[in-house]
Design a protein around this motif. Sequence first.
Motif, mmCIF file in Angstrom:
data_model
loop_
_atom_site.group_PDB
_atom_site.id
_atom_site.type_symbol
_atom_site.label_atom_id
_atom_site.label_comp_id
_atom_site.label_asym_id
_atom_site.label_seq_id
_atom_site.Cartn_x
_atom_site.Cartn_y
_atom_site.Cartn_z
ATOM 1 N N UNK A 1 36.148 8.400 -24.541
ATOM 2 C CA UNK A 1 35.937 7.938 -23.173
ATOM 3 C C UNK A 1 34.693 8.583 -22.557
ATOM 4 N N UNK A 2 34.508 9.877 -22.854
ATOM 5 C CA UNK A 2 33.315 10.544 -22.338
ATOM 6 C C UNK A 2 32.057 9.941 -22.944
ATOM 7 N N UNK A 3 32.123 9.662 -24.246
ATOM 8 C CA UNK A 3 30.964 9.066 -24.903
ATOM 9 C C UNK A 3 30.701 7.675 -24.359
ATOM 10 N N UNK A 4 31.764 6.952 -24.069
ATOM 11 C CA UNK A 4 31.603 5.614 -23.511
ATOM 12 C C UNK A 4 30.891 5.672 -22.161
ATOM 13 N N UNK A 5 31.324 6.592 -21.299
ATOM 14 C CA UNK A 5 30.679 6.733 -19.992
ATOM 15 C C UNK A 5 29.223 7.190 -20.127
ATOM 16 N N UNK A 6 28.938 8.088 -21.080
ATOM 17 C CA UNK A 6 27.576 8.575 -21.279
ATOM 18 C C UNK A 6 26.657 7.462 -21.753
ATOM 19 N N UNK A 7 27.163 6.657 -22.713
ATOM 20 C CA UNK A 7 26.349 5.559 -23.203
ATOM 21 C C UNK A 7 26.102 4.527 -22.104
ATOM 22 N N UNK A 8 27.122 4.295 -21.317
ATOM 23 C CA UNK A 8 26.940 3.369 -20.214
ATOM 24 C C UNK A 8 25.934 3.904 -19.208
ATOM 25 N N UNK A 9 25.939 5.208 -18.959
ATOM 26 C CA UNK A 9 24.987 5.832 -18.033
ATOM 27 C C UNK A 9 23.550 5.635 -18.519
ATOM 28 N N UNK A 10 23.321 5.882 -19.813
ATOM 29 C CA UNK A 10 21.970 5.743 -20.351
ATOM 30 C C UNK A 10 21.517 4.296 -20.358
ATOM 31 N N UNK A 11 22.439 3.393 -20.658
ATOM 32 C CA UNK A 11 22.073 1.984 -20.642
ATOM 33 C C UNK A 11 21.657 1.547 -19.244
ATOM 34 N N UNK A 12 22.364 1.991 -18.248
ATOM 35 C CA UNK A 12 22.034 1.608 -16.877
ATOM 36 C C UNK A 12 20.749 2.289 -16.406
ATOM 37 N N UNK A 13 20.451 3.497 -16.923
ATOM 38 C CA UNK A 13 19.166 4.112 -16.607
ATOM 39 C C UNK A 13 18.021 3.283 -17.162
ATOM 40 N N UNK A 14 18.234 2.750 -18.387
ATOM 41 C CA UNK A 14 17.210 1.893 -18.959
ATOM 42 C C UNK A 14 17.036 0.623 -18.137
ATOM 43 N N UNK A 15 18.129 0.113 -17.608
ATOM 44 C CA UNK A 15 18.042 -1.075 -16.768
ATOM 45 C C UNK A 15 17.291 -0.802 -15.472
#
Length: 815
Positions: free
Chosen positions: A257-271
């Motif tokens: 779950x932590x990894x999921x949130x981290x990956x989502x955070x980085x993806x949204x930073x790229x956006x």
Amino acid sequence: MVLTAAAGFFAAILLNLFLYRLLQSRGNAIVRLYRSGLLLLAGLGLVAQSLGSELNPYLVMLCFTFGLAFLTLETLIAGFWGKIGYGSLTVAHLFLGGYLYTMTQVPYGDRPFAALSANQPKPLSDTDLRDEWIAGLPVGSAARSSVPTEPVPAGAPASPADPARISLNWSDVEPLMAHDSHVRDVLIALREKQERDLSEMLASLNQIAVNSTGMRRHAILRDNVENLLHDGAISEARYHTILETWRLTDRDEQAFRSKQAEELFHVMLQLLEDGEVDETHKVELIDFMVARFSSDVRLVKPLINLYEALDSEYPRQKRLNHEFLSLYLQKRNAILRGFSRIGRPGLQPLLDYRKKTISEIHYSQARLDRFLEQTFQQRVRPLYGPVAPIAIKDFLNREKYPPLGKLSGAAYEQDYLRHSLIRIGLENRVPAAGQPVMGLAAADYAKIVQAFEEGLPDAVDTMVIDENPAVRGNLAWYLAERKDPYTLPLIFELMQDSHPEVRRLAAIAVGNFKIIDMQSANDRKFTEIVRMLVNYRTNADTFARVFALYALATVGDRQKALYILDLIFNDGNTVHSVMGQAAPAWKSEDEKAAVQSLIEILGETPEEPYVKTQALKVLLAMESQESVGILLHYLNHIYESTHSRPGLLRYVVPHMTLPQEAENVEDVVDYLAARYRAHPERLQQPLKALRAYLGSAYGNHRSGEFFQFLKFLAEYDSREYEEYLKQTREHVLLMRMLEYVKSTYGFWLVFWPLSLLILIVVQYGLGLSPRFTRSDDGTAATRPNRRANPAADIRNRRQAPAAAVVPIKISSGKS
């Protein structure tokens, strides 16, 4: 001196008449010898004076007038060819006398030809001139906000958000996915990948649980497992195996779950930094990221990058459109809300960013600086600071010559041009401080004032592109009153306005600031000034260009300002520029391109006399040692390019020989002499320039320029002037001769035949006797026929009559 010359001339006339009558009545050789001796002594006196001997001026005047009277009488009594001969000698005598007189006047020590002309320009002095303010306007209006040199520690900042990490749910992300297809595709792919990974992990855990325990699915709590151990359903080893398995499973699930949130955070930073995302939805994405990750300081850097890219994403051409300005304001405010939500942890990165970009002045910078002040009570040390008001002497608005209409008055053309320049200056006067301009209503002006009292709201940005030019002009004028360096981006924006009056007021405002630190900094003020001088060339923009020139007096790099002024004077001709190859190095391509454009446009559209006249005031305000060199070089260029070079007539009637801008330059050179005499340590460079131009004028045989520069040398340093005369006495003598000959030979060539023709017409046409004698009855004596009656000739009156000759006929003796 004039009375002495007149008295000497009449005395010489009487003496010559007396000698002539004495000679005619007696014919005494002693009288002839006496007259010849006097003529010889007079000639020797004139020759000695012309060779440089120091004789009594009254004696020289007597010698000259005696010779002039003798030649005048001989011309009157002579015949036709005698008149031509004696007339030529009279003209030569007058020519020599004029040269001897100029020897006493050139070089012109104090007042040249004061006895001949009352038309000398009045000297420039501080008491005769009024002050004109060209920087720090409006005078007497204090800055509304003080600017400390260093950031001040902040007070209690806003409390940061809860440091606990907030997990993301897909139900929160789903509304964002509906806005943009690109965001939706990325997030759907991320969700599918996470669901696949989660299903695979769950399947693996289920298989392990089934194979290891074989227990029922309802035994999922620790109490139930302990009950099984208590009932003996499982062994102690199995009990510990189950607990360890569950512990590992919980840890993996939490890590996932932590990894999921981290990956989502980085993806949204790229956006956030993705340029393909629709800008209308990026504002909502920024707000979403700030709401979910405000406690994560890693969000500060992307927001700073977004803020830094605002000016490139929305340049001035876009911001002039209300739709694009609205998008720009929404995105800018969203980023600022993010900084505010992050709070104190994001302050230091923001300060580091501002210190890094302190050398660049962008449109968005003003709002960020005001945000730091209002939210964190931090004031970043600005790149620019307000200048002290600068006043110079308005040398143009003075009575330079005697009133027009008198014999010694100024020429009509020059007088009209000077008064025209004064009238233009009055039209260009600065408005009153604290009052609306351009006919704006007081209520609308109060809105501008109120907007700045509240900070820098979005209303200020809309005023910059307001449809009413009066609103934009009053905004520029109010910025000139405030003298707040943080509003410089707004002033730069208004300097490119479409209305000339707005540009003029913005140029006044930008002249109130100077760059504080030139280390590794580009002076955008200088660049914008040059762009204004390049882009706006209409008559309506003359005033704006003048105030842009005034703003050059307070630029950081003085060499750049001098180079621009030199280009203005020489109309972009770098060959005639004294700066020339010594032009300063440009730190940015924008500066270099702007200056090159100025050189090209000045060659096609030279500056008018009014702009050049005002550029002289900038040189006075800068108080640079290079100023005199620039002015002398420009004068030398004018002397070479104009047909009416400064010669002998230049000092008799000074206003009829040079263009108005050249006279203004000479006035400023004279005025600077007093300044430099007060500071002898700064005299070295002007004296070096004067010596160089003196040598150039002598080498090129330009006598008028030579004595003009010699006059400047005497005004700057009398001791240096005396030394120069001692070292180059023969140069001065040759230049005297050259100047007098070049200035007067045309007059004498016309004067001699005209005067001779008039004398012949008067004498022979009217029947006047060359001897001025009259008959006994008072009637004019008739001219005797000398060939028919030789006795009637006056030259034969004293001789005995010849013996009468009687013809005798001699006959031969053969008769």
